[in-house]
Scaffold this motif. Structure first.
Motif, PDB file in Angstrom:
ATOM      1  N   LYS A 133     -11.781   6.887  -1.637  1.00 58.09           N
ATOM      2  CA  LYS A 133     -11.098   8.164  -1.879  1.00 58.09           C
ATOM      3  C   LYS A 133     -10.825   8.894  -0.564  1.00 58.09           C
ATOM      4  O   LYS A 133     -11.567   8.745   0.404  1.00 58.09           O
ATOM      5  CB  LYS A 133     -11.959   9.061  -2.773  1.00 58.09           C
ATOM      6  CG  LYS A 133     -11.844   8.774  -4.254  1.00 58.09           C
ATOM      7  CD  LYS A 133     -12.599   9.825  -5.060  1.00 58.09           C
ATOM      8  CE  LYS A 133     -12.422   9.613  -6.561  1.00 58.09           C
ATOM      9  NZ  LYS A 133     -13.149  10.638  -7.344  1.00 58.09           N
ATOM     10  N   VAL A 134      -9.776   9.683  -0.554  1.00 57.67           N
ATOM     11  CA  VAL A 134      -9.492  10.560   0.583  1.00 57.67           C
ATOM     12  C   VAL A 134      -9.460  11.998   0.077  1.00 57.67           C
ATOM     13  O   VAL A 134      -9.164  12.254  -1.091  1.00 57.67           O
ATOM     14  CB  VAL A 134      -8.153  10.213   1.261  1.00 57.67           C
ATOM     15  CG1 VAL A 134      -8.186   8.802   1.823  1.00 57.67           C
ATOM     16  CG2 VAL A 134      -6.993  10.365   0.281  1.00 57.67           C
ATOM     17  N   ASN A 135      -9.775  12.952   0.954  1.00 51.99           N
ATOM     18  CA  ASN A 135      -9.770  14.360   0.546  1.00 51.99           C
ATOM     19  C   ASN A 135      -8.372  14.948   0.671  1.00 51.99           C
ATOM     20  O   ASN A 135      -7.411  14.245   0.987  1.00 51.99           O
ATOM     21  CB  ASN A 135     -10.793  15.152   1.360  1.00 51.99           C
ATOM     22  CG  ASN A 135     -10.427  15.235   2.839  1.00 51.99           C
ATOM     23  OD1 ASN A 135      -9.407  14.696   3.275  1.00 51.99           O
ATOM     24  ND2 ASN A 135     -11.248  15.899   3.623  1.00 51.99           N
ATOM     25  N   PRO A 189     -10.776  10.004   4.951  1.00 48.06           N
ATOM     26  CA  PRO A 189     -11.732   9.238   4.154  1.00 48.06           C
ATOM     27  C   PRO A 189     -13.179   9.661   4.410  1.00 48.06           C
ATOM     28  O   PRO A 189     -13.969   8.906   4.991  1.00 48.06           O
ATOM     29  CB  PRO A 189     -11.463   7.795   4.618  1.00 48.06           C
ATOM     30  CG  PRO A 189     -11.075   7.942   6.044  1.00 48.06           C
ATOM     31  CD  PRO A 189     -10.307   9.249   6.131  1.00 48.06           C
ATOM     32  N   ARG A 190     -13.532  10.846   3.972  1.00 47.97           N
ATOM     33  CA  ARG A 190     -14.863  11.379   4.277  1.00 47.97           C
ATOM     34  C   ARG A 190     -15.973  10.543   3.640  1.00 47.97           C
ATOM     35  O   ARG A 190     -17.065  10.427   4.200  1.00 47.97           O
ATOM     36  CB  ARG A 190     -14.971  12.825   3.797  1.00 47.97           C
ATOM     37  CG  ARG A 190     -14.194  13.802   4.665  1.00 47.97           C
ATOM     38  CD  ARG A 190     -14.545  15.232   4.324  1.00 47.97           C
ATOM     39  NE  ARG A 190     -13.877  16.178   5.213  1.00 47.97           N
ATOM     40  CZ  ARG A 190     -14.027  17.502   5.141  1.00 47.97           C
ATOM     41  NH1 ARG A 190     -14.806  18.020   4.212  1.00 47.97           N
ATOM     42  NH2 ARG A 190     -13.394  18.282   6.003  1.00 47.97           N
ATOM     43  N   ASN A 191     -15.721   9.989   2.466  1.00 46.55           N
ATOM     44  CA  ASN A 191     -16.755   9.180   1.815  1.00 46.55           C
ATOM     45  C   ASN A 191     -17.057   7.927   2.634  1.00 46.55           C
ATOM     46  O   ASN A 191     -18.207   7.492   2.723  1.00 46.55           O
ATOM     47  CB  ASN A 191     -16.325   8.794   0.401  1.00 46.55           C
ATOM     48  CG  ASN A 191     -16.188  10.001  -0.505  1.00 46.55           C
ATOM     49  OD1 ASN A 191     -16.703  11.080  -0.210  1.00 46.55           O
ATOM     50  ND2 ASN A 191     -15.497   9.842  -1.623  1.00 46.55           N
ATOM     51  N   ALA A 192     -16.034   7.353   3.231  1.00 46.46           N
ATOM     52  CA  ALA A 192     -16.240   6.187   4.089  1.00 46.46           C
ATOM     53  C   ALA A 192     -17.031   6.572   5.338  1.00 46.46           C
ATOM     54  O   ALA A 192     -17.857   5.790   5.824  1.00 46.46           O
ATOM     55  CB  ALA A 192     -14.893   5.580   4.485  1.00 46.46           C
ATOM     56  N   VAL A 193     -16.793   7.780   5.858  1.00 47.81           N
ATOM     57  CA  VAL A 193     -17.582   8.285   6.988  1.00 47.81           C
ATOM     58  C   VAL A 193     -19.051   8.370   6.598  1.00 47.81           C
ATOM     59  O   VAL A 193     -19.949   7.985   7.365  1.00 47.81           O
ATOM     60  CB  VAL A 193     -17.065   9.671   7.445  1.00 47.81           C
ATOM     61  CG1 VAL A 193     -18.016  10.292   8.464  1.00 47.81           C
ATOM     62  CG2 VAL A 193     -15.669   9.555   8.027  1.00 47.81           C
ATOM     63  N   THR A 194     -19.295   8.848   5.391  1.00 43.29           N
ATOM     64  CA  THR A 194     -20.672   8.959   4.895  1.00 43.29           C
ATOM     65  C   THR A 194     -21.337   7.585   4.795  1.00 43.29           C
ATOM     66  O   THR A 194     -22.520   7.432   5.132  1.00 43.29           O
ATOM     67  CB  THR A 194     -20.683   9.652   3.521  1.00 43.29           C
ATOM     68  OG1 THR A 194     -20.087  10.950   3.650  1.00 43.29           O
ATOM     69  CG2 THR A 194     -22.106   9.799   2.990  1.00 43.29           C
ATOM     70  N   TYR A 239       0.840  -1.193   0.000  1.00 46.30           N
ATOM     71  CA  TYR A 239       0.000   0.000   0.000  1.00 46.30           C
ATOM     72  C   TYR A 239       0.877   1.247   0.000  1.00 46.30           C
ATOM     73  O   TYR A 239       2.032   1.207   0.412  1.00 46.30           O
ATOM     74  CB  TYR A 239      -0.907   0.034   1.237  1.00 46.30           C
ATOM     75  CG  TYR A 239      -1.861  -1.128   1.330  1.00 46.30           C
ATOM     76  CD1 TYR A 239      -3.117  -1.078   0.740  1.00 46.30           C
ATOM     77  CD2 TYR A 239      -1.498  -2.304   2.002  1.00 46.30           C
ATOM     78  CE1 TYR A 239      -3.989  -2.155   0.825  1.00 46.30           C
ATOM     79  CE2 TYR A 239      -2.356  -3.378   2.089  1.00 46.30           C
ATOM     80  CZ  TYR A 239      -3.604  -3.297   1.496  1.00 46.30           C
ATOM     81  OH  TYR A 239      -4.459  -4.365   1.579  1.00 46.30           O
ATOM     82  N   LYS A 240       0.308   2.356  -0.441  1.00 45.03           N
ATOM     83  CA  LYS A 240       1.014   3.625  -0.320  1.00 45.03           C
ATOM     84  C   LYS A 240       0.251   4.520   0.656  1.00 45.03           C
ATOM     85  O   LYS A 240      -0.946   4.356   0.870  1.00 45.03           O
ATOM     86  CB  LYS A 240       1.159   4.320  -1.678  1.00 45.03           C
ATOM     87  CG  LYS A 240      -0.134   4.882  -2.254  1.00 45.03           C
ATOM     88  CD  LYS A 240       0.148   5.672  -3.513  1.00 45.03           C
ATOM     89  CE  LYS A 240      -1.144   6.303  -4.068  1.00 45.03           C
ATOM     90  NZ  LYS A 240      -0.876   7.130  -5.259  1.00 45.03           N
ATOM     91  N   GLN A 241       0.977   5.451   1.266  1.00 45.71           N
ATOM     92  CA  GLN A 241       0.388   6.341   2.254  1.00 45.71           C
ATOM     93  C   GLN A 241      -0.624   7.262   1.596  1.00 45.71           C
ATOM     94  O   GLN A 241      -0.298   8.028   0.701  1.00 45.71           O
ATOM     95  CB  GLN A 241       1.478   7.174   2.931  1.00 45.71           C
ATOM     96  CG  GLN A 241       0.979   8.068   4.049  1.00 45.71           C
ATOM     97  CD  GLN A 241       0.644   7.293   5.312  1.00 45.71           C
ATOM     98  OE1 GLN A 241       1.377   6.404   5.722  1.00 45.71           O
ATOM     99  NE2 GLN A 241      -0.468   7.630   5.925  1.00 45.71           N
ATOM    100  N   GLN A 242      -1.887   7.193   2.037  1.00 40.82           N
ATOM    101  CA  GLN A 242      -2.936   8.079   1.540  1.00 40.82           C
ATOM    102  C   GLN A 242      -3.531   8.931   2.659  1.00 40.82           C
ATOM    103  O   GLN A 242      -3.820  10.108   2.467  1.00 40.82           O
ATOM    104  CB  GLN A 242      -4.059   7.263   0.889  1.00 40.82           C
ATOM    105  CG  GLN A 242      -3.683   6.587  -0.413  1.00 40.82           C
ATOM    106  CD  GLN A 242      -4.837   5.774  -0.970  1.00 40.82           C
ATOM    107  OE1 GLN A 242      -5.046   4.626  -0.578  1.00 40.82           O
ATOM    108  NE2 GLN A 242      -5.590   6.376  -1.869  1.00 40.82           N
ATOM    109  N   LEU A 243      -3.721   8.316   3.827  1.00 38.25           N
ATOM    110  CA  LEU A 243      -4.293   9.041   4.960  1.00 38.25           C
ATOM    111  C   LEU A 243      -3.232   9.934   5.593  1.00 38.25           C
ATOM    112  O   LEU A 243      -2.034   9.673   5.469  1.00 38.25           O
ATOM    113  CB  LEU A 243      -4.837   8.055   5.996  1.00 38.25           C
ATOM    114  CG  LEU A 243      -5.907   7.062   5.503  1.00 38.25           C
ATOM    115  CD1 LEU A 243      -6.294   6.115   6.625  1.00 38.25           C
ATOM    116  CD2 LEU A 243      -7.135   7.799   4.984  1.00 38.25           C
TER     117      LEU A 243
END
Length: 543
Positions: A378-380, A385-390, A31-35
């Motif tokens: 996706k992350v902003n 990960p706002r979409n995951a929160v939704t 994996y690559k760092q996204q968060l």
């Protein structure tokens, strides 16, 4: 340069080095760092400690322990639960340290199963964990509502149709409040990560404020009103309100004490956002369970001394009986203040639960198995990960809607959340003992000679709690007392098996990815391994 400037420079270099090592380990795992990665030990500890929230948990389910076995069973089963939960926490921390990734628990289980069974186990635990964290979110939201509506019983407010779960108007009000508290917690999850750090810290402060208020105020007030319980009552008295045999009646008290220690894997779910994660996340798991055990036991003893006699306790009819206890001891006015503290603390708990749940959903989507994975994963720009929160919000809101047709249906759904989490803990320990003993030598918390004894104890303990959580609570068993948690658990498991069967092997947890992660956990890939290119690992699957 001044000595102060030199110290600051060294601190910056140390943080940068830690960041590089964290990103390198993720690259080795595919994996690559996204968060964002800005949190430290305190935030990581808070993720699990606030999720466990010993004050809210004890207030909510201590009455089940009293009903099952009485005061003696409540404190004795709590001590047993603390001991074995700490041992399980070491087992989970060992795997977490070797595989510090978001959505950790299904990765931990998959790698513990070895290459041959990794995908199957990964699918199963991913489904178990996703259902758990969504139900935790809904449970906590309704818990906040229960504190508020319990004030109706204190002030003897005449509610149309009566204060009863049989009243559709009452259930509708509880549902609306629960949804409102859920929305509030979700909104706070949209805060930037550096600001959200304050949520973690504020939540810890609130829990200890709640604890200190009860520790200082409640005994004095209870002594001046209905009186404290004697030591003989607290430590020796028993009760059987379940209709079960005496032995199983005592065992059913573990429904209270065993349920307190569920959800401490949250520290692992925020590992990708924590610096020096291979050490910090495992430390967060162990310390949060230990702190919950210590302060939780103090709270149990405190409440046992400060609650009224059992006859009075079982006559309380508010959705959250402790609100009535506060009113009896402190008075109607002060009970409002204690309710406000409890509600705000519970809302903060829900907020933190959503953090852990959303990171799990993000990780599953990142691996490409969910519908709309490209959007959910996706992350902003803030690395959030706002979409995951939704997604967590939508499914938790839908789950809360089951309150409207039947409170019993909602309760059954929620009880299944603890069942799936306990099953995950036990399965990981079982796989570590039978399939991958001695593996994961790269772990900072490698158990060494303690490994097999700890695995065996964890398997037995979590299997025992699993049996208690799916057991009927009242006997003889009929349609009203049947525990549907076992049915829901079976349904979630069958869904996981179907998902595993119909998902192509190259779409989720690919064989080469599993083997690569296992090599990293074994320490067979050195730290000089270059990060994978952006077309590898999970990114390739999303394209």
């Amino acid at each position: 340069m001044s000595s102060t400037g030199s110290v600051k420079s060294d601190s910056v270099n140390e943080a940068a080095s830690s960041m590089d090592q964290d990103e390198l380990q993720m690259a080795q795992l595919g994996y690559k760092q996204q968060l964002h990665r800005t949190w430290h030990f305190l935030e990581n500890f808070a993720a699990s400690f606030v999720t466990l929230n010993f004050m809210a948990s004890i207030r909510t389910i201590m009455f089940l322990g009293l009903l099952a076995g009485g005061p003696q069973a409540v404190w004795s089963t709590f001590l047993i639960s603390v001991t074995f939960s700490v041992i399980t926490a070491f087992v989970i921390a060992e795997v977490c340290s070797a595989l510090p990734l978001s959505g950790s628990i299904y990765i931990w289980a998959a790698e513990s199963a070895g290459p041959k069974y990794a995908r199957f186990v990964g699918f199963m635990v991913a489904c178990w964990a996703a259902s758990s964290w969504i139900t935790f979110t809904a449970t906590s939201s309704q818990g906040s509502a229960n504190y508020v509506v319990s004030q109706f019983a204190i002030w003897e407010i005449d509610f149309p149709g009566g204060i009863s779960n049989d009243n559709i108007l009452w259930r509708a009000m509880v549902w609306a409040m629960s949804e409102g508290f859920l929305i509030l917690s979700v909104v706070m999850n949209y805060l930037p990560p550096k600001v959200y750090s304050g949520i973690f810290k504020f939540s810890i402060v609130l829990i200890f404020l709640d604890f200190l208020l009860c520790l200082i105020w409640l005994p004095i007030a209870a002594h001046s009103t209905y009186g404290l319980r004697s030591a003989k009552e607290v430590f020796t008295s028993t009760y059987n309100g379940t209709g079960a045999t005496p032995g199983w009646n005592w065992v059913l008290s573990f429904l209270f004490s065993g349920s307190i220690f569920i959800g401490y894997d949250a520290s692992g779910h925020v590992a990708e956002e924590t610096k020096n994660a291979h050490v910090t996340a495992g430390r967060g798991i162990i310390s949060s369970v230990a702190a919950t055990g210590i302060f939780g036991f103090c709270t149990v003893i405190l409440f046992l001394f400060c609650t009224p006699d059992l006859k009075t306790v079982f006559s309380l009819d508010a959705p959250q009986p402790f609100v009535q206890i506060y009113a009896l001891a402190l008075g109607k006015g002060p009970s409002i203040f204690m309710t406000i503290v409890a509600v705000v603390s519970n809302v903060m708990c829900t907020t933190v639960v959503i953090v852990a749940g959303s990171r799990l959903i993000f990780a599953i989507a990142r691996d490409g198995v969910l519908p709309l994975s490209w959007w959910i994963g996706k992350v902003n720009k803030d690395g959030q990960p706002r979409n995951a929160v939704t997604v967590v919000f939508v499914f938790s809101a839908l789950l809360l809607c089951t309150i409207l047709p039947s409170q019993t249906a909602f309760t059954s759904l929620l009880s299944s959340g603890g069942v799936t989490t306990i099953a995950s803990y036990g399965l990981i320990a079982l796989l570590r003992f039978t399939v991958t003993p001695g593996a994961f030598k790269s772990s900072h918390f490698y158990l060494g000679r303690l490994a097999k004894p700890f695995y065996i104890v964890s398997v037995i303990w979590n299997g025992f709690v699993f049996a208690v959580l799916i057991s009927p609570f009242y006997f003889p068993v009929d349609a009203q007392s049947f525990n549907f948690a076992c049915v829901i658990f079976g349904f979630v498991t069958m869904f996981a098996v179907a998902a595993w069967w119909f998902t192509p092997a190259d779409k989720w947890l690919r064989q080469e990815q599993i083997e690569q992660a296992l090599q990293v956990a074994e320490g067979k890939l050195g730290t000089d391994v270059h990060a994978m290119s952006e077309d590898g690992g999970s990114d390739k699957k999303q394209e």
